[in-house]
Every structure is written in C-alpha cells, then in structure tokens.
Write a protein that holds these residues in place. Structure first.
Motif, PDB file in Angstrom:
ATOM      1  N   ALA A  24      36.175  25.796 -13.827  1.00 30.99           N
ATOM      2  CA  ALA A  24      36.047  25.167 -15.145  1.00 30.99           C
ATOM      3  C   ALA A  24      35.233  23.893 -14.980  1.00 30.99           C
ATOM      4  CB  ALA A  24      37.427  24.842 -15.712  1.00 30.99           C
ATOM      5  N   THR A  25      34.263  23.700 -15.889  1.00 29.87           N
ATOM      6  CA  THR A  25      33.377  22.538 -15.820  1.00 29.87           C
ATOM      7  C   THR A  25      33.339  21.854 -17.181  1.00 29.87           C
ATOM      8  OG1 THR A  25      32.000  23.785 -14.266  1.00 29.87           O
ATOM      9  CG2 THR A  25      31.029  21.790 -15.194  1.00 29.87           C
ATOM     10  N   VAL A  26      33.461  20.529 -17.191  1.00 32.12           N
ATOM     11  CA  VAL A  26      33.347  19.792 -18.459  1.00 32.12           C
ATOM     12  C   VAL A  26      31.889  19.830 -18.915  1.00 32.12           C
ATOM     13  CG1 VAL A  26      33.609  17.573 -19.634  1.00 32.12           C
ATOM     14  CG2 VAL A  26      35.272  18.268 -17.894  1.00 32.12           C
ATOM     15  N   LEU A  27      31.657  20.458 -20.087  1.00 33.39           N
ATOM     16  CA  LEU A  27      30.293  20.622 -20.609  1.00 33.39           C
ATOM     17  C   LEU A  27      29.848  19.429 -21.433  1.00 33.39           C
ATOM     18  CD1 LEU A  27      29.789  24.130 -22.229  1.00 33.39           C
ATOM     19  CD2 LEU A  27      28.927  23.311 -20.043  1.00 33.39           C
ATOM     20  N   GLU A  28      30.791  18.963 -22.262  1.00 29.97           N
ATOM     21  CA  GLU A  28      30.444  17.917 -23.221  1.00 29.97           C
ATOM     22  C   GLU A  28      31.700  17.139 -23.534  1.00 29.97           C
ATOM     23  OE1 GLU A  28      27.266  18.368 -26.742  1.00 29.97           O
ATOM     24  OE2 GLU A  28      28.370  20.217 -26.372  1.00 29.97           O
ATOM     25  N   THR A  29      31.545  15.877 -23.844  1.00 34.98           N
ATOM     26  CA  THR A  29      32.690  15.080 -24.299  1.00 34.98           C
ATOM     27  C   THR A  29      32.271  14.293 -25.519  1.00 34.98           C
ATOM     28  OG1 THR A  29      32.110  13.144 -22.966  1.00 34.98           O
ATOM     29  CG2 THR A  29      33.507  14.779 -21.910  1.00 34.98           C
ATOM     30  N   TRP A  30      33.234  14.038 -26.382  1.00 30.38           N
ATOM     31  CA  TRP A  30      33.010  13.181 -27.550  1.00 30.38           C
ATOM     32  C   TRP A  30      34.072  12.103 -27.493  1.00 30.38           C
ATOM     33  CZ3 TRP A  30      32.963  18.432 -27.475  1.00 30.38           C
ATOM     34  CH2 TRP A  30      31.788  19.081 -27.902  1.00 30.38           C
ATOM     35  N   GLY A  31      33.701  10.894 -27.814  1.00 26.00           N
ATOM     36  CA  GLY A  31      34.660   9.801 -27.667  1.00 26.00           C
ATOM     37  C   GLY A  31      34.798   9.493 -26.188  1.00 26.00           C
ATOM     38  N   SER A  32      35.798   8.731 -25.828  1.00 24.97           N
ATOM     39  CA  SER A  32      35.916   8.350 -24.426  1.00 24.97           C
ATOM     40  C   SER A  32      36.880   9.293 -23.724  1.00 24.97           C
ATOM     41  CB  SER A  32      36.376   6.900 -24.306  1.00 24.97           C
ATOM     42  OG  SER A  32      37.562   6.722 -25.031  1.00 24.97           O
ATOM     43  N   ALA A  33      36.353  10.401 -23.267  1.00 19.04           N
ATOM     44  CA  ALA A  33      37.172  11.381 -22.557  1.00 19.04           C
ATOM     45  C   ALA A  33      37.449  10.865 -21.146  1.00 19.04           C
ATOM     46  CB  ALA A  33      36.456  12.714 -22.511  1.00 19.04           C
ATOM     47  N   PRO A  34      38.585  11.258 -20.575  1.00 21.58           N
ATOM     48  CA  PRO A  34      38.989  10.693 -19.285  1.00 21.58           C
ATOM     49  C   PRO A  34      38.168  11.162 -18.087  1.00 21.58           C
ATOM     50  CG  PRO A  34      40.648  12.232 -20.095  1.00 21.58           C
ATOM     51  CD  PRO A  34      39.619  12.095 -21.169  1.00 21.58           C
ATOM     52  N   ARG A  35      37.515  12.319 -18.191  1.00 21.98           N
ATOM     53  CA  ARG A  35      36.724  12.799 -17.052  1.00 21.98           C
ATOM     54  C   ARG A  35      35.301  13.069 -17.520  1.00 21.98           C
ATOM     55  NH1 ARG A  35      37.085  12.684 -12.162  1.00 21.98           N
ATOM     56  NH2 ARG A  35      37.042  14.863 -11.559  1.00 21.98           N
ATOM     57  N   PRO A  36      34.319  12.679 -16.722  1.00 25.59           N
ATOM     58  CA  PRO A  36      32.931  12.799 -17.169  1.00 25.59           C
ATOM     59  C   PRO A  36      32.427  14.245 -17.200  1.00 25.59           C
ATOM     60  CG  PRO A  36      33.029  11.938 -14.933  1.00 25.59           C
ATOM     61  CD  PRO A  36      34.437  12.013 -15.410  1.00 25.59           C
ATOM     62  N   VAL A  37      31.351  14.446 -17.945  1.00 23.60           N
ATOM     63  CA  VAL A  37      30.649  15.731 -17.970  1.00 23.60           C
ATOM     64  C   VAL A  37      30.307  16.130 -16.540  1.00 23.60           C
ATOM     65  CG1 VAL A  37      28.510  16.858 -18.688  1.00 23.60           C
ATOM     66  CG2 VAL A  37      29.739  15.372 -20.293  1.00 23.60           C
ATOM     67  N   GLY A  38      30.546  17.398 -16.226  1.00 23.67           N
ATOM     68  CA  GLY A  38      30.270  17.880 -14.876  1.00 23.67           C
ATOM     69  C   GLY A  38      31.517  17.940 -14.001  1.00 23.67           C
ATOM     70  N   SER A  39      32.628  17.323 -14.447  1.00 20.76           N
ATOM     71  CA  SER A  39      33.868  17.373 -13.646  1.00 20.76           C
ATOM     72  C   SER A  39      34.357  18.821 -13.569  1.00 20.76           C
ATOM     73  CB  SER A  39      34.953  16.517 -14.295  1.00 20.76           C
ATOM     74  OG  SER A  39      34.528  15.191 -14.398  1.00 20.76           O
ATOM     75  N   ARG A  40      34.960  19.156 -12.441  1.00 23.92           N
ATOM     76  CA  ARG A  40      35.321  20.553 -12.226  1.00 23.92           C
ATOM     77  C   ARG A  40      36.793  20.740 -11.858  1.00 23.92           C
ATOM     78  NH1 ARG A  40      30.193  20.745  -9.187  1.00 23.92           N
ATOM     79  NH2 ARG A  40      28.683  22.004 -10.337  1.00 23.92           N
ATOM     80  N   LEU A  41      37.259  21.937 -12.198  1.00 25.34           N
ATOM     81  CA  LEU A  41      38.611  22.377 -11.854  1.00 25.34           C
ATOM     82  C   LEU A  41      38.451  23.800 -11.347  1.00 25.34           C
ATOM     83  CD1 LEU A  41      41.773  21.864 -12.284  1.00 25.34           C
ATOM     84  CD2 LEU A  41      41.475  22.941 -14.510  1.00 25.34           C
ATOM     85  N   VAL A  42      39.080  24.109 -10.231  1.00 26.57           N
ATOM     86  CA  VAL A  42      39.041  25.493  -9.750  1.00 26.57           C
ATOM     87  C   VAL A  42      40.456  26.064  -9.870  1.00 26.57           C
ATOM     88  CG1 VAL A  42      39.233  24.720  -7.345  1.00 26.57           C
ATOM     89  CG2 VAL A  42      38.490  27.029  -7.826  1.00 26.57           C
ATOM     90  N   ILE A  43      40.504  27.314 -10.331  1.00 25.72           N
ATOM     91  CA  ILE A  43      41.791  27.939 -10.618  1.00 25.72           C
ATOM     92  C   ILE A  43      41.796  29.314  -9.957  1.00 25.72           C
ATOM     93  CG2 ILE A  43      43.391  28.664 -12.447  1.00 25.72           C
ATOM     94  CD1 ILE A  43      40.367  26.812 -13.595  1.00 25.72           C
ATOM     95  N   ASP A  44      42.949  29.741  -9.384  1.00 28.09           N
ATOM     96  CA  ASP A  44      43.015  31.121  -8.906  1.00 28.09           C
ATOM     97  C   ASP A  44      43.882  31.955  -9.851  1.00 28.09           C
ATOM     98  OD1 ASP A  44      45.682  30.810  -8.269  1.00 28.09           O
ATOM     99  OD2 ASP A  44      45.408  30.947  -6.102  1.00 28.09           O
TER     100      ASP A  44
END
Lengths: 107, 232
Positions: free
Chosen positions: A25-45
């Motif tokens: 999972a990758t942050v594509l876009e944020t509006w307002g002050s989101a806690p993690r920047p665009v491009g932050s990633r999460l890997v899930i199994d």
C-alpha cells in the motif's frame, strides 16, 4: 528517505519469495495535514501481518483488510479515506486529513 | 508490483542509488526509472523533477504515480573534534546515518564517541570503502589540510549534496588555491560551504554544530548550494 521504508520493501520481497501472498500500500495523495507523506508504504501479507505505515495508525486496519481482497483478486485498487474532523481526532488523524492509498498485489 | 521489479528496486536501494517506480494508475502497469533508464522514459522531464525534489506524487496529468526512492542521507564528519561530539547526536536525531573519520587515534576513540562509528584512518585509505555519493554530506572539521582536503576533494568529485569546511576566510582562500592546483574546477570548489555553517552567530562547539546541521538540512531539502552565510 526513510530507513523504515527501506525495510518495508525488503520485507515485501522476502515475504513473497517465502510464498506468502503480499500487497504493498502506498500513499498516493493527501489533503490537509496527513500524518504520513505521499509515497509512504505499508506491506501486508495474506495473514494480515504488516510492516510500515500509511497514516500513523488510523486507517491501517482498513487498508490491511482491503489488502486481503487485493491479494485474492490479484488486481490493484485505490482507496480513499476522508474523515470528518471529530472522527478523525478519535481515530488518530488529528488533522481531519484525507488520504488516497494505492493497494497492489506483489506477483 | 511484479516481483522482478520489486527485486530491481531493492537492488537499487541496496546500492544507494535513486529510483522511481512509475505506475499507470488506470491499468496498474509499472516500470522502474533509474539513472540508467531515465533518458528513454516518456515522462523523463517529470521524473527528473520529482527526483530533484526527492518527492513522490502524481504526474502525467494525474494518470501516473511516481514513487521516488532516494537513499537515506549519510553524514561523514572529518575530525573527531569537540564540534563533532555535539554534532553526532544531533545529526542522528535528525535522521542522518553519521560516521566520524579521523586518523589521529587519540581523538578517534569510542570513549569520546559512544555508539558512533569512528574510522581511525586517513581519508585516502578509508574513503573507497565508505563510498561517498550524492546522498552523503561531507563535513570537514579538523583544520588540518592533510586530513580535510583529500576528503573535500573526494566529496566534490563524488558530487556529495553538501561539502562544508571549517576555517576562516583566509584559511579557505589558501585551501581553494591548493584544491585548484590539485585539478578541481572553480565550479566544483565553489560548492564548498566555507566558512561552515548557517549564520546564526554560533560561538560554542554545540552552537556551531547546530549551524552546520541547519546548513546540511537546507542543502538536503532545497538543493541550496554554497551560500554567503557562515558561522565558523
């Protein structure tokens, strides 16, 4: 830029090579002050184990459950989380931010 | 993401090279853009801009996502001196992978630098293994040309994103002459931040460390090259 992100991608590759179903999972876009920047990633199994962060905690649960479907379907999808201010405060998006997250299988 | 693309991305990261994963959002089609492949990419200008800003985001009128991966920044400090003792914990808090190099074994001790990697060798010996690169800041603090200057020259050649050197304007003028004599271009030499540090009127070693760290962060985040402002 983030050492943790490096570990996340290494884990994604390692988990997949171990034969696990894996999604990134990758942050594509944020509006307002989101806690993690665009491009932050999460890997899930497929078991729901995860590493990394897309929101500092508040939408991870939802992303992890969507990831199971993405792994099963083998196709990416984009999730949007828009959170009303009060709810946002309760779940941890202290800013009332909105984020779009791209969830893709590793195949 | 295809496993082979993920593996290629991880290989770039392990080698401390920048890479961009280009995703066509409508189809999920992906490709990896690296320095080697960038020129032939249809989105080359936008990818180059994202790389320069080190910023992920949408491109191609929103149809494409560029995930920019740049290596974590390192800081190599030449000189196991008083300023370095203050700079080491500050720089690590700010996210830099910090190493200290000083061939003078009386200075470069674990007691003076707990939990910090300290290399007690000459720059010429140690730098090939360390591997200076564009994602590394070089901070020269010994005042000794024999130690500082080989490291400064190597850092300029490796295109380190920040090269700073302690010393007065007069000291720096002499340093510039020697570096020019060693074959470095005026353009390369002008990238040196000297006197080192953002001008905040720093006086104590800890204050100078703050000024240096601020200048390094500015170079990292804005790409700002050498400036007039200076602390020491």
């Amino acid at each position: 830029m983030d050492v943790t992100d490096s570990d996340v991608l290494a884990a994604a590759e390692r988990w997949r090579r171990e034969g696990r179903g894996v999604a990134i999972a990758t942050v594509l876009e944020t509006w307002g002050s989101a806690p993690r920047p665009v491009g932050s990633r999460l890997v899930i199994d497929a078991e729901g184990n995860f590493l990394g962060s897309v929101s500092g905690g508040c939408v991870e649960g939802a992303v992890v459950s969507e990831a199971a479907e993405v792994i099963a379907a083998g196709r990416p999808r984009t999730l949007e989380f828009g959170v009303a201010d009060e709810t946002a405060w309760k779940v941890g998006l202290s800013c009332g931010g909105k984020i779009a997250v791209y969830v893709e299988p590793v195949d | 993401m295809r496993l082979d693309l993920l593996a290629a991305l991880n290989a770039e990261r392990a080698a401390r090279r920048a890479a961009v994963v280009v995703t066509e959002l409508a189809t999920g089609a992906q490709r990896l853009a690296t320095a080697a492949t960038l020129a032939s990419d249809p989105l080359a200008p936008e990818i180059a801009a994202a790389l320069a800003e080190r910023r992920s985001g949408k491109a191609g009128e929103g149809s494409v996502f560029l995930a920019v991966d740049v290596p974590p920044p390192r800081m190599l400090v030449i000189g196991a001196v008083h300023i370095s003792q203050a700079l080491a914990p500050m720089a690590r808090l700010a996210g830099f992978d910090l190493t200290i190099l000083d061939p003078r074994t009386a200075f470069a001790t674990p007691e003076r630098f707990p939990d910090v990697p300290v290399i007690a060798e000459w720059p010429e010996e140690a730098l090939p293994a360390y591997g200076l690169d564009p994602f590394t800041a070089l901070v020269a603090l010994t005042h000794d040309p024999k130690i500082d200057e080989p490291a400064i020259a190597a850092a300029l050649r490796a295109e380190c994103f920040y090269v700073g050197a302690l010393g007065s304007r007069r000291t720096h003028a002499k340093r510039v002459e020697r570096l020019a004599a060693a074959g470095l271009s005026q353009q390369a030499i002008s990238r040196i931040h000297a006197p080192i540090g953002m001008d905040i009127g720093a006086s104590s070693p800890a204050e100078i460390a703050v000024a240096v760290l601020a200048e390094v962060i500015r170079a990292l985040r804005t790409g700002a090259s050498a400036t007039a402002g200076a602390a020491a």
